[in-house]
Scaffold this active site. Sequence first.
Site, mmCIF file in Angstrom:
data_model
loop_
_atom_site.group_PDB
_atom_site.id
_atom_site.type_symbol
_atom_site.label_atom_id
_atom_site.label_comp_id
_atom_site.label_asym_id
_atom_site.label_seq_id
_atom_site.Cartn_x
_atom_site.Cartn_y
_atom_site.Cartn_z
ATOM 1 N N GLU A 43 0.826 -1.207 0.000
ATOM 2 C CA GLU A 43 0.000 0.000 0.000
ATOM 3 C C GLU A 43 0.867 1.267 0.000
ATOM 4 O O GLU A 43 1.910 1.319 0.640
ATOM 5 C CB GLU A 43 -0.878 -0.013 1.253
ATOM 6 C CG GLU A 43 -1.789 1.198 1.418
ATOM 7 C CD GLU A 43 -2.558 1.185 2.725
ATOM 8 O OE1 GLU A 43 -3.541 1.945 2.814
ATOM 9 O OE2 GLU A 43 -2.193 0.424 3.646
ATOM 10 N N LYS A 112 -9.620 2.651 -2.078
ATOM 11 C CA LYS A 112 -9.856 2.094 -0.745
ATOM 12 C C LYS A 112 -11.198 2.564 -0.187
ATOM 13 O O LYS A 112 -11.443 3.764 -0.039
ATOM 14 C CB LYS A 112 -8.718 2.524 0.181
ATOM 15 C CG LYS A 112 -8.720 1.853 1.563
ATOM 16 C CD LYS A 112 -7.468 2.286 2.323
ATOM 17 C CE LYS A 112 -7.326 1.564 3.655
ATOM 18 N NZ LYS A 112 -6.079 1.970 4.349
ATOM 19 N N CYS A 146 -5.521 -2.908 2.966
ATOM 20 C CA CYS A 146 -5.262 -2.814 4.402
ATOM 21 C C CYS A 146 -6.516 -2.931 5.284
ATOM 22 O O CYS A 146 -7.022 -4.009 5.515
ATOM 23 C CB CYS A 146 -4.488 -1.527 4.678
ATOM 24 S SG CYS A 146 -3.479 -1.556 6.183
#
Length: 260
Positions: A43, A112, A146
């Site tokens: 990331e 995200k 994540c």
Amino acid sequence: MKWKIACIQMDISFGSPAQNYARAEELIRKAAEERPDIAVLPELWTTGYDLGRLDEIADEEAAETVAFLQNCAKKYRIHLVGGSVAKKTAEGITNTLIVISKHGELIKEYDKLHLFRLMDEHHYLQPGKEDGLFSLEGMLCAGFICYDIRFPEWIRAHASKGAQAIFVSAEWPKPRLAHWRALLISRAIENQAYVIAVNRSGSDPKNLFAGHSMIIDPWGEIVAEAAEEEEIITGTIDFEKTENVREQIPVFSDRRPEFY
């Protein structure tokens, strides 16, 4: 179908895109020596969590990163789940995962969905609005970033549509390493899918990161796992195994979502 996967657990230079592009190509070149089908990056690998300077260092429409990944994919003949980057748009900055085929085709961009408030993402980033599904060589996959892995319903939404490989790019801190491992193994077992999760190594001014990138099979067995330092791990995933597991324990056909 079988794929050989290379997980590039990279140490990231804080707020230094030029250094990170150079290091990423070194590591992609090294990974390509093992002749994997796919390589995966972590990331925010171009900038790290230098959120306060993103207006200055974020990639305009991710154009530089896409071009860089396209060049690497074609040069090394490797599909790239190219981690995520800070992408500057007219609406704000997103944390965007990029997938490039070995022919240089842009396959997917995923922003995200879940922003991590403990690291102040909500102050600097815009949340995504689309899913992470993509097809590679005819196989349906899904990409996440994540904090997304703490939302099992989000991962299941993709697996229930047929995704058999779940790719995760992360900067996961060391104090929550036990959570990282437990969550990833759980996501593999409950979705009867391979999980390929790449974390960063090293540290930034506020955080020490866990490493421990992992490839996990649909039974929850670990195919490969890194330690904490920068390294590349490889492992082979076999989609016949995914199909066999889903036949043996038919979770998806036994679901009763009308009661959930």
